[in-house]
Design an enzyme around this catalytic site. Sequence first.
Site, PDB file in Angstrom:
ATOM      1  N   ASP A  49       0.809  -1.217   0.000  1.00  0.00           N
ATOM      2  CA  ASP A  49       0.000   0.000   0.000  1.00  0.00           C
ATOM      3  C   ASP A  49       0.844   1.271   0.000  1.00  0.00           C
ATOM      4  OD1 ASP A  49      -2.202  -1.637   0.009  1.00  0.00           O
ATOM      5  OD2 ASP A  49      -3.239  -0.560   1.610  1.00  0.00           O
ATOM      6  N   ASN A  92      -5.025  -1.753  -4.748  1.00  0.00           N
ATOM      7  CA  ASN A  92      -6.221  -1.866  -3.895  1.00  0.00           C
ATOM      8  C   ASN A  92      -5.993  -1.078  -2.610  1.00  0.00           C
ATOM      9  OD1 ASN A  92      -8.793  -2.629  -3.161  1.00  0.00           O
ATOM     10  ND2 ASN A  92      -8.246  -4.707  -2.554  1.00  0.00           N
ATOM     11  N   ASP A 322     -10.825  -2.430  11.872  1.00  0.00           N
ATOM     12  CA  ASP A 322      -9.833  -3.377  11.351  1.00  0.00           C
ATOM     13  C   ASP A 322      -9.450  -4.416  12.391  1.00  0.00           C
ATOM     14  OD1 ASP A 322      -9.810  -2.275   8.842  1.00  0.00           O
ATOM     15  OD2 ASP A 322      -8.080  -0.994   9.207  1.00  0.00           O
ATOM     16  N   GLU A 350     -11.215  -4.680   1.465  1.00  0.00           N
ATOM     17  CA  GLU A 350     -10.496  -5.427   0.428  1.00  0.00           C
ATOM     18  C   GLU A 350     -11.332  -6.571  -0.142  1.00  0.00           C
ATOM     19  OE1 GLU A 350      -7.201  -3.277   2.551  1.00  0.00           O
ATOM     20  OE2 GLU A 350      -9.222  -3.959   2.957  1.00  0.00           O
ATOM     21  N   HIS A 399      -5.160  -9.169   3.094  1.00  0.00           N
ATOM     22  CA  HIS A 399      -4.086  -9.379   4.077  1.00  0.00           C
ATOM     23  C   HIS A 399      -4.615  -9.715   5.468  1.00  0.00           C
ATOM     24  CE1 HIS A 399      -4.309  -4.897   5.425  1.00  0.00           C
ATOM     25  NE2 HIS A 399      -5.319  -5.134   4.614  1.00  0.00           N
ATOM     26  N   ARG A 400      -5.704  -9.057   5.889  1.00  0.00           N
ATOM     27  CA  ARG A 400      -6.192  -9.272   7.251  1.00  0.00           C
ATOM     28  C   ARG A 400      -6.830 -10.651   7.424  1.00  0.00           C
ATOM     29  NH1 ARG A 400      -4.469  -5.094   9.549  1.00  0.00           N
ATOM     30  NH2 ARG A 400      -4.681  -3.013   8.646  1.00  0.00           N
ATOM     31  N   LYS A 425       0.534  -6.592   1.565  1.00  0.00           N
ATOM     32  CA  LYS A 425      -0.172  -5.310   1.518  1.00  0.00           C
ATOM     33  C   LYS A 425       0.242  -4.401   2.675  1.00  0.00           C
ATOM     34  CE  LYS A 425      -4.903  -3.451   1.395  1.00  0.00           C
ATOM     35  NZ  LYS A 425      -4.794  -2.558   0.235  1.00  0.00           N
TER      36      LYS A 425
END
Length: 439
Positions: A49, A92, A322, A350, A399-400, A425
């Site tokens: 990112d 993204n 998040d 995402e 990624h999360r 990311k």
Amino acid sequence: MPDISIGPFKRAQGSIVLPGSKSISNRALLLAALSSGTTTLKNLLDADDTQVMRSALRQLGLSFTDQPNQVCVVEGCGGKFPVQEADLFMGNAGTAMRPLTAALAMQGGNYRLSGVARMHERPIRDLVDGLRQVGAKIDYELQEGYPPIRISAAAIRIKDVVKVRGDVSSQFLTALLMALPLVAMEPVRIEVIGELISRPYIDITLKLMARFGVTVACPDKQSFIIPAKHSDSVYKSPGQLSVEGDASSASYFLALGAIGAGPIKVLGVGKDSIQGDVAFADALALMGAKINAGEDWIEVSGVKNANGKLNGITIDCTEIPDAAMTLAVTALFAEGPTRLNNIASWRVKETDRIAAMAKELKKVGAIVEEGADYIVVQAPALPGDWKSPIEGIDTYDDHRMAMCFSLAAFGPNALKINDPNCVAKTFPTYFTEFAKVVN
């Protein structure tokens, strides 16, 4: 690496130096670029990112010098990008796409911004509507309300209060707050329509803007007043700025400290953090985790509940959208259901994170209920109810999802996680760091 097999693990202990915060890094990069003077950014996140933001700024004529140990020196442009026409690919990266769109709309140039397929499904209408109120000329190239977009040269005139919705993404307000000082011939008032979600991310924006010389007044929860500019160069370099460790990334290791008995200590974020996701530690404490914290560290040492297990909770996640994802997987190790409320923003991240989280948790045997803006997770009732799906845990290029589900390897089974490289990311070395503290 198409997949990675991990676990089953019993214990987690050690310490982790966190990578720089993504939210702070991308804001700081843009503010440093728009400033007069040279800014040295320390502990800058080096991940997909932030590379997207740096690549775009380079295309716009900015100069960066990389130094060892995540130090980056940015030569500011005094508010006017040297390049007035560019076609920018934003991947993204929402933290790059939204603020840069607003800054470019103030430049009087012609720009196109696009991204990966998922970015073209992530809404941008509320930001575009806000920018059009001040005279920006922005057109949608494909679907109304979504990227790709084209920005055309236009005279910016701020004649009235600028209004923006706050209930889809706080990044739209962040983008307006950072961009409008560039053209504020008189004080500018921004009003948020409806609920403002993720308020802590707005606080990050305001604190960083103040470091670069622009102090925004907040007369009430819904209003923001940008001061009139006194020169063409609005933002002034603070000389250097040190980026905090990423509080969202800290959440995975803090959860490990509770699930795996600990102690796990994260370094780089603590009680003095400007990031809202440090409140994840408070949520873990509600579940029964033993927490200690200092100015720039947090430590979790197992569970204080008499039965040695975490307990389920019901929690409003508006402030920690998040890090709340980590709670959903931590719930696999709690007695009783865990209900996460006010997470509608997960739907436009995402991936659709509510749907993805529900599907993958069910794969490991969890009992899950999902709604438009909530999810309820209950652990498998018996050890024999835990599953290890042959097809693996899908991560949806998110990624999360990959980092959250690493915690599920503390169940009784090994676990296969697909496309683990998507962590690049925000945390490229995540699985290497994870392996150092688990056994």
